[in-house]
Design a protein around this motif. Sequence first.
Motif, PDB file in Angstrom:
ATOM      1  N   ALA A 229     -66.630  42.525  56.898  1.00 31.67           N
ATOM      2  CA  ALA A 229     -67.080  43.486  57.066  1.00 31.67           C
ATOM      3  C   ALA A 229     -67.815  44.001  58.905  1.00 31.67           C
ATOM      4  CB  ALA A 229     -69.732  43.059  57.208  1.00 31.67           C
ATOM      5  N   ALA A 230     -67.011  42.715  59.527  1.00 32.58           N
ATOM      6  CA  ALA A 230     -66.415  43.566  61.048  1.00 32.58           C
ATOM      7  C   ALA A 230     -65.556  44.520  60.616  1.00 32.58           C
ATOM      8  CB  ALA A 230     -67.178  42.113  61.977  1.00 32.58           C
ATOM      9  N   ALA A 231     -64.175  43.850  59.977  1.00 26.86           N
ATOM     10  CA  ALA A 231     -63.207  44.028  60.434  1.00 26.86           C
ATOM     11  C   ALA A 231     -62.709  45.420  59.359  1.00 26.86           C
ATOM     12  CB  ALA A 231     -61.988  43.066  59.600  1.00 26.86           C
ATOM     13  N   SER A 232     -63.636  45.322  58.428  1.00 28.70           N
ATOM     14  CA  SER A 232     -63.417  46.632  57.492  1.00 28.70           C
ATOM     15  C   SER A 232     -64.595  47.819  57.772  1.00 28.70           C
ATOM     16  CB  SER A 232     -64.115  46.171  55.917  1.00 28.70           C
ATOM     17  OG  SER A 232     -65.139  45.672  55.625  1.00 28.70           O
ATOM     18  N   GLY A 233     -66.288  47.577  58.133  1.00 24.37           N
ATOM     19  CA  GLY A 233     -66.677  48.157  58.168  1.00 24.37           C
ATOM     20  C   GLY A 233     -68.074  48.879  56.159  1.00 24.37           C
ATOM     21  N   TRP A 234     -67.477  47.553  55.563  1.00 19.30           N
ATOM     22  CA  TRP A 234     -67.783  47.483  54.449  1.00 19.30           C
ATOM     23  C   TRP A 234     -69.415  46.933  54.587  1.00 19.30           C
ATOM     24  CZ3 TRP A 234     -63.061  45.561  51.398  1.00 19.30           C
ATOM     25  CH2 TRP A 234     -62.099  47.193  51.819  1.00 19.30           C
ATOM     26  N   ALA A 235     -70.057  47.283  55.339  1.00 30.03           N
ATOM     27  CA  ALA A 235     -71.704  46.302  55.555  1.00 30.03           C
ATOM     28  C   ALA A 235     -72.275  46.379  53.894  1.00 30.03           C
ATOM     29  CB  ALA A 235     -72.545  46.959  56.805  1.00 30.03           C
ATOM     30  N   VAL A 236     -72.728  47.509  53.409  1.00 31.00           N
ATOM     31  CA  VAL A 236     -72.877  47.188  51.485  1.00 31.00           C
ATOM     32  C   VAL A 236     -72.683  46.564  50.954  1.00 31.00           C
ATOM     33  CG1 VAL A 236     -73.698  49.108  50.474  1.00 31.00           C
ATOM     34  CG2 VAL A 236     -74.502  49.211  53.234  1.00 31.00           C
TER      35      VAL A 236
ATOM     36  N   GLY B  50     -74.392  36.879  69.441  1.00 25.86           N
ATOM     37  CA  GLY B  50     -73.400  37.108  69.830  1.00 25.86           C
ATOM     38  C   GLY B  50     -72.633  37.899  69.435  1.00 25.86           C
ATOM     39  N   ALA B  51     -72.654  37.210  67.924  1.00 18.67           N
ATOM     40  CA  ALA B  51     -71.510  37.834  66.701  1.00 18.67           C
ATOM     41  C   ALA B  51     -73.311  39.141  66.155  1.00 18.67           C
ATOM     42  CB  ALA B  51     -71.617  36.662  65.074  1.00 18.67           C
ATOM     43  N   ALA B  52     -73.883  38.939  65.863  1.00 20.47           N
ATOM     44  CA  ALA B  52     -74.537  40.081  65.888  1.00 20.47           C
ATOM     45  C   ALA B  52     -75.023  41.123  66.239  1.00 20.47           C
ATOM     46  CB  ALA B  52     -76.286  39.352  64.838  1.00 20.47           C
ATOM     47  N   ALA B  53     -74.932  41.114  67.777  1.00 25.18           N
ATOM     48  CA  ALA B  53     -74.671  41.690  68.580  1.00 25.18           C
ATOM     49  C   ALA B  53     -73.468  41.980  68.685  1.00 25.18           C
ATOM     50  CB  ALA B  53     -74.718  41.809  70.281  1.00 25.18           C
ATOM     51  N   ALA B  54     -72.203  41.985  68.362  1.00 26.79           N
ATOM     52  CA  ALA B  54     -71.005  42.353  68.137  1.00 26.79           C
ATOM     53  C   ALA B  54     -70.855  43.591  67.209  1.00 26.79           C
ATOM     54  CB  ALA B  54     -69.782  41.780  68.036  1.00 26.79           C
ATOM     55  N   LEU B  55     -71.270  42.500  65.379  1.00 23.70           N
ATOM     56  CA  LEU B  55     -71.201  43.268  64.666  1.00 23.70           C
ATOM     57  C   LEU B  55     -72.689  44.694  65.146  1.00 23.70           C
ATOM     58  CD1 LEU B  55     -70.655  42.867  61.830  1.00 23.70           C
ATOM     59  CD2 LEU B  55     -72.882  42.400  61.552  1.00 23.70           C
TER      60      LEU B  55
ATOM     61  N   PRO C 187     -62.489  48.370  62.964  1.00 25.14           N
ATOM     62  CA  PRO C 187     -62.119  46.787  63.318  1.00 25.14           C
ATOM     63  C   PRO C 187     -62.229  46.320  64.319  1.00 25.14           C
ATOM     64  CG  PRO C 187     -60.173  48.408  63.616  1.00 25.14           C
ATOM     65  CD  PRO C 187     -60.928  48.942  63.538  1.00 25.14           C
ATOM     66  N   LEU C 188     -62.594  46.732  65.597  1.00 24.13           N
ATOM     67  CA  LEU C 188     -62.715  46.222  67.009  1.00 24.13           C
ATOM     68  C   LEU C 188     -63.835  44.828  66.956  1.00 24.13           C
ATOM     69  CD1 LEU C 188     -62.678  49.261  69.273  1.00 24.13           C
ATOM     70  CD2 LEU C 188     -60.776  47.801  68.495  1.00 24.13           C
ATOM     71  N   ALA C 189     -65.088  45.037  66.224  1.00 22.10           N
ATOM     72  CA  ALA C 189     -65.686  43.641  66.281  1.00 22.10           C
ATOM     73  C   ALA C 189     -65.102  42.948  65.515  1.00 22.10           C
ATOM     74  CB  ALA C 189     -67.268  44.209  64.705  1.00 22.10           C
ATOM     75  N   ALA C 190     -64.092  42.792  64.442  1.00 21.90           N
ATOM     76  CA  ALA C 190     -63.686  41.604  63.523  1.00 21.90           C
ATOM     77  C   ALA C 190     -63.585  40.465  64.412  1.00 21.90           C
ATOM     78  CB  ALA C 190     -62.969  42.202  62.998  1.00 21.90           C
ATOM     79  N   LEU C 191     -62.850  40.757  66.165  1.00 23.47           N
ATOM     80  CA  LEU C 191     -62.382  39.324  66.932  1.00 23.47           C
ATOM     81  C   LEU C 191     -63.262  38.841  67.509  1.00 23.47           C
ATOM     82  CD1 LEU C 191     -60.486  37.397  67.362  1.00 23.47           C
ATOM     83  CD2 LEU C 191     -59.427  39.481  70.054  1.00 23.47           C
ATOM     84  N   PRO C 192     -64.166  38.990  67.872  1.00 25.97           N
ATOM     85  CA  PRO C 192     -65.540  38.431  68.353  1.00 25.97           C
ATOM     86  C   PRO C 192     -66.206  38.048  67.263  1.00 25.97           C
ATOM     87  CG  PRO C 192     -65.511  41.356  68.896  1.00 25.97           C
ATOM     88  CD  PRO C 192     -64.303  41.400  68.562  1.00 25.97           C
ATOM     89  N   VAL C 193     -66.558  39.365  66.641  1.00 25.12           N
ATOM     90  CA  VAL C 193     -67.682  38.260  65.820  1.00 25.12           C
ATOM     91  C   VAL C 193     -66.787  36.933  65.063  1.00 25.12           C
ATOM     92  CG1 VAL C 193     -68.275  38.390  63.082  1.00 25.12           C
ATOM     93  CG2 VAL C 193     -68.607  40.682  64.990  1.00 25.12           C
ATOM     94  N   ALA C 194     -65.678  36.979  64.885  1.00 19.17           N
ATOM     95  CA  ALA C 194     -64.877  36.332  63.893  1.00 19.17           C
ATOM     96  C   ALA C 194     -64.822  34.963  64.698  1.00 19.17           C
ATOM     97  CB  ALA C 194     -63.567  36.354  63.908  1.00 19.17           C
ATOM     98  N   VAL C 195     -64.791  34.569  66.461  1.00 28.44           N
ATOM     99  CA  VAL C 195     -64.244  33.405  67.678  1.00 28.44           C
ATOM    100  C   VAL C 195     -65.915  33.097  67.456  1.00 28.44           C
ATOM    101  CG1 VAL C 195     -64.924  32.960  70.020  1.00 28.44           C
ATOM    102  CG2 VAL C 195     -62.470  34.260  68.286  1.00 28.44           C
ATOM    103  N   LEU C 196     -67.042  34.313  67.408  1.00 27.08           N
ATOM    104  CA  LEU C 196     -68.284  33.920  67.472  1.00 27.08           C
ATOM    105  C   LEU C 196     -68.733  32.570  66.340  1.00 27.08           C
ATOM    106  CD1 LEU C 196     -69.277  36.527  69.324  1.00 27.08           C
ATOM    107  CD2 LEU C 196     -69.721  34.468  70.108  1.00 27.08           C
TER     108      LEU C 196
END
Length: 191
Positions: free
Chosen positions: A157-164, A42-47, A53-62
């Motif tokens: 990464a989910a909050a910032s978008g800095w994946a690489v 689930g965290a992977a799907a949210a990411l 930064p919308l992904a940050a909360l669900p990724v953090a919770v999951l």
Amino acid sequence: MNGLYALKPWYASRLAGVRGVLVRRGVSPDALTAAGAGCAAGAAAALAFLPAPLAALPVAVLLAARLACANLDGAVARDTGRTGPRGALHNELGDRVADLLVLAGFLTLAPLWLVAVAGLAATLPSWVSLAGAAAGAPRLNGGPVGKTERCLLVVVAAASGWAVPVLAVLAAGSALTALLRLARLRKELAR
């Protein structure tokens, strides 16, 4: 070298009430291992599919739920007398699968080669610890970039978008963690 792993006793004490409920309801440790992998997916799907930064909360919770499941599966097994080699096998495989599932969330955000390198590096500390335990040394956990730190980096990464950049830090830090564990194990086994 324990890093955030040093917080495990504190975290386990916060989960004591949940652990009691799970024991009373007869929840299987293997079900908790599977739930942890599900949280990782689930965290992977949210990411992968939610923008920063919308992904940050669900990724953090999951990922917090994934870490809780990783803590609770062993605790429930001990509390219910369901420990054993089969459960240990499921636990270790479940943790490696969960690690890789989380990193699969980066496939839409970073080059495949970097995701693959990070995935390999993320599993190295555990493989080193398992090899050391098989050789008779105590099981090592924690480190500069252990499981908890990897989860925190994914949230960054989910909050910032800095994946690489995050994958690069995760890969290098995981490799360093594996090398530090290996050095400690070599000293331990030389005694």
